[in-house]
Design a protein around this motif. Structure first.
Motif, PDB file in Angstrom:
ATOM      1  N   GLU A  82       1.020  -1.369   0.153  1.00 54.53           N
ATOM      2  CA  GLU A  82       0.077  -0.014   0.062  1.00 54.53           C
ATOM      3  C   GLU A  82       0.774   1.261   0.163  1.00 54.53           C
ATOM      4  O   GLU A  82       0.611   1.983  -0.754  1.00 54.53           O
ATOM      5  CB  GLU A  82      -0.995   0.048   1.229  1.00 54.53           C
ATOM      6  N   ALA A  83       1.901   1.218   0.741  1.00 60.05           N
ATOM      7  CA  ALA A  83       2.776   2.467   0.955  1.00 60.05           C
ATOM      8  C   ALA A  83       3.668   2.409  -0.490  1.00 60.05           C
ATOM      9  O   ALA A  83       3.636   3.873  -0.894  1.00 60.05           O
ATOM     10  CB  ALA A  83       3.912   2.338   2.097  1.00 60.05           C
ATOM     11  N   LYS A  84       3.913   1.600  -1.213  1.00 61.18           N
ATOM     12  CA  LYS A  84       4.561   1.650  -2.461  1.00 61.18           C
ATOM     13  C   LYS A  84       3.479   2.111  -3.670  1.00 61.18           C
ATOM     14  O   LYS A  84       4.088   3.209  -4.414  1.00 61.18           O
ATOM     15  CB  LYS A  84       5.148   0.133  -2.831  1.00 61.18           C
ATOM     16  N   ILE A  85       2.481   1.818  -3.221  1.00 60.61           N
ATOM     17  CA  ILE A  85       1.429   2.206  -4.465  1.00 60.61           C
ATOM     18  C   ILE A  85       1.114   3.907  -4.224  1.00 60.61           C
ATOM     19  O   ILE A  85       1.056   4.614  -5.065  1.00 60.61           O
ATOM     20  CB  ILE A  85      -0.005   1.550  -4.238  1.00 60.61           C
ATOM     21  N   VAL A  86       1.086   4.288  -3.074  1.00 62.09           N
ATOM     22  CA  VAL A  86       0.746   5.660  -2.627  1.00 62.09           C
ATOM     23  C   VAL A  86       1.988   6.399  -3.074  1.00 62.09           C
ATOM     24  O   VAL A  86       1.959   7.469  -3.657  1.00 62.09           O
ATOM     25  CB  VAL A  86       0.606   5.874  -1.131  1.00 62.09           C
ATOM     26  N   GLN A  87       3.141   5.820  -2.753  1.00 63.37           N
ATOM     27  CA  GLN A  87       4.315   6.971  -3.162  1.00 63.37           C
ATOM     28  C   GLN A  87       4.487   6.921  -4.419  1.00 63.37           C
ATOM     29  O   GLN A  87       4.608   7.980  -5.204  1.00 63.37           O
ATOM     30  CB  GLN A  87       5.642   5.986  -2.737  1.00 63.37           C
ATOM     31  N   ASP A  88       4.394   5.891  -5.319  1.00 63.21           N
ATOM     32  CA  ASP A  88       4.458   5.864  -6.888  1.00 63.21           C
ATOM     33  C   ASP A  88       3.171   6.855  -7.400  1.00 63.21           C
ATOM     34  O   ASP A  88       3.653   7.674  -8.336  1.00 63.21           O
ATOM     35  CB  ASP A  88       4.111   4.529  -7.341  1.00 63.21           C
ATOM     36  N   ALA A  89       1.824   6.690  -7.103  1.00 65.61           N
ATOM     37  CA  ALA A  89       0.807   7.509  -7.449  1.00 65.61           C
ATOM     38  C   ALA A  89       1.081   8.926  -7.197  1.00 65.61           C
ATOM     39  O   ALA A  89       0.783   9.818  -7.817  1.00 65.61           O
ATOM     40  CB  ALA A  89      -0.644   6.957  -6.657  1.00 65.61           C
ATOM     41  N   ASP A  90       1.704   9.226  -5.945  1.00 69.45           N
ATOM     42  CA  ASP A  90       2.206  10.798  -5.613  1.00 69.45           C
ATOM     43  C   ASP A  90       2.977  11.355  -6.693  1.00 69.45           C
ATOM     44  O   ASP A  90       3.030  12.342  -6.858  1.00 69.45           O
ATOM     45  CB  ASP A  90       2.459  10.805  -4.313  1.00 69.45           C
ATOM     46  N   ARG A  91       4.154  10.517  -6.808  1.00 67.64           N
ATOM     47  CA  ARG A  91       5.272  10.939  -7.529  1.00 67.64           C
ATOM     48  C   ARG A  91       4.939  10.993  -9.039  1.00 67.64           C
ATOM     49  O   ARG A  91       5.477  11.995  -9.629  1.00 67.64           O
ATOM     50  CB  ARG A  91       6.595   9.861  -7.376  1.00 67.64           C
ATOM     51  N   LEU A  92       3.828  10.408  -9.467  1.00 71.89           N
ATOM     52  CA  LEU A  92       3.612  10.459 -10.772  1.00 71.89           C
ATOM     53  C   LEU A  92       2.837  11.817 -10.956  1.00 71.89           C
ATOM     54  O   LEU A  92       2.807  12.517 -12.075  1.00 71.89           O
ATOM     55  CB  LEU A  92       2.608   9.215 -11.085  1.00 71.89           C
ATOM     56  N   GLU A  93       2.505  12.334 -10.096  1.00 68.42           N
ATOM     57  CA  GLU A  93       1.850  13.812 -10.112  1.00 68.42           C
ATOM     58  C   GLU A  93       2.762  14.831 -10.267  1.00 68.42           C
ATOM     59  O   GLU A  93       2.672  15.920 -10.970  1.00 68.42           O
ATOM     60  CB  GLU A  93       1.220  14.222  -8.774  1.00 68.42           C
ATOM     61  N   SER A  94       4.451  14.510 -10.457  1.00 68.16           N
ATOM     62  CA  SER A  94       5.373  15.516 -10.675  1.00 68.16           C
ATOM     63  C   SER A  94       5.784  15.369 -12.118  1.00 68.16           C
ATOM     64  O   SER A  94       6.537  15.911 -12.512  1.00 68.16           O
ATOM     65  CB  SER A  94       6.478  15.214  -9.857  1.00 68.16           C
ATOM     66  N   LEU A  95       5.159  14.198 -12.913  1.00 69.77           N
ATOM     67  CA  LEU A  95       5.444  13.986 -14.299  1.00 69.77           C
ATOM     68  C   LEU A  95       4.485  14.346 -15.082  1.00 69.77           C
ATOM     69  O   LEU A  95       3.251  14.699 -14.666  1.00 69.77           O
ATOM     70  CB  LEU A  95       6.064  12.780 -14.381  1.00 69.77           C
ATOM     71  N   GLY A  96       4.613  14.373 -16.356  1.00 67.67           N
ATOM     72  CA  GLY A  96       3.701  14.552 -17.324  1.00 67.67           C
ATOM     73  C   GLY A  96       3.183  16.172 -17.568  1.00 67.67           C
ATOM     74  O   GLY A  96       3.828  17.153 -16.909  1.00 67.67           O
TER      75      GLY A  96
END
Length: 234
Positions: free
Chosen positions: A119-133
């Protein structure tokens, strides 16, 4: 209780009780992170309520990027999340508190806390994707503008002859942090999305560099070759 109902309750609480001016870390940001998290965990056995709650409260305490205690913000956010759940959501399962607190603490780039649960890995990835694109592009210039930083060094936009300094130039943040994010992704789904969206930033950099040379119709192919993802450059 259906997961959508918890989402509605969290949003209602935030709209009525959470006052802040940072539009890069608002309720819309939480909603987008949750939407991305759902895409990442579609084929996993992750606990959706843990992920939802962490997505909606991970930035409940958010210190400015130039704050000396920025690295402590996620730990403070975890503490505040549990306080809010205890005070305002008495029917929320207390057995999930520890998992939620860890996911909130570990989401932060500056905290450097390794995620130990799915769960922590998913939240971290999802939040970091907000910094891209495209969203990441908008957010980096919004945040840099709010801090009064110049967009880029017109004479040396990619810091070819100077040290990178994203505390001075917004564009330097691309190389200093954003283009490194795909390698830090914790899930395979998150990694694929990160490389795709990092390439968008690379193409923006290439277009910017071309325009600074007076070419408003093309892109700087050298920039693309230098910074493209492994898949793109192979």
């Amino acid at each position: 209780m259906p997961i959508a109902h918890w989402q509605e309750r969290f949003e209602e609480y935030l709209h009525h009780n959470w006052l802040q001016d940072d539009k890069a870390h608002d309720v819309a940001h939480f909603r987008r992170v949750w939407k991305t998290a759902q895409q990442i965990m579609e084929t996993t056995e992750a606990d959706w309520l843990v992920v939802l709650t962490a997505c909606y409260f991970h930035d409940i305490v958010n210190l400015p990027k130039n704050h000396p205690e920025r690295h402590l913000a996620s730990t403070q956010a975890a503490q505040e999340t549990l306080r809010i759940l205890d005070a305002h959501f008495p029917d929320f399962p207390r057995t999930l508190y520890d998992a939620i607190a860890h996911a909130v603490r570990a989401h932060s780039f500056s905290a450097q806390i390794a995620p130990q649960t799915l769960e922590a890995k998913i939240v971290q990835d999802a939040d970091r994707l907000e910094s891209l694109g495209a969203i990441g592009l908008a957010r980096v210039f919004y945040i840099s503008g709010s801090l009064g930083r110049p967009l880029f060094d017109s004479e040396d936009p990619l810091a070819c002859g100077r040290e990178l300094d994203d505390s001075t130039y917004a564009l330097d943040h691309f190389q200093k942090k954003l283009l490194k994010l795909p390698e830090s992704m914790q899930t395979e789904a998150g990694r694929k999305l990160a490389w795709l969206n990092a390439d968008f930033l690379v193409n923006y950099m290439a277009k910017l560099c071309a325009e600074l040379k007076g070419d408003y119709c093309g892109i700087d192919r050298g920039v693309v070759e230098q910074f493209a993802s492994p898949k793109q450059s192979s």
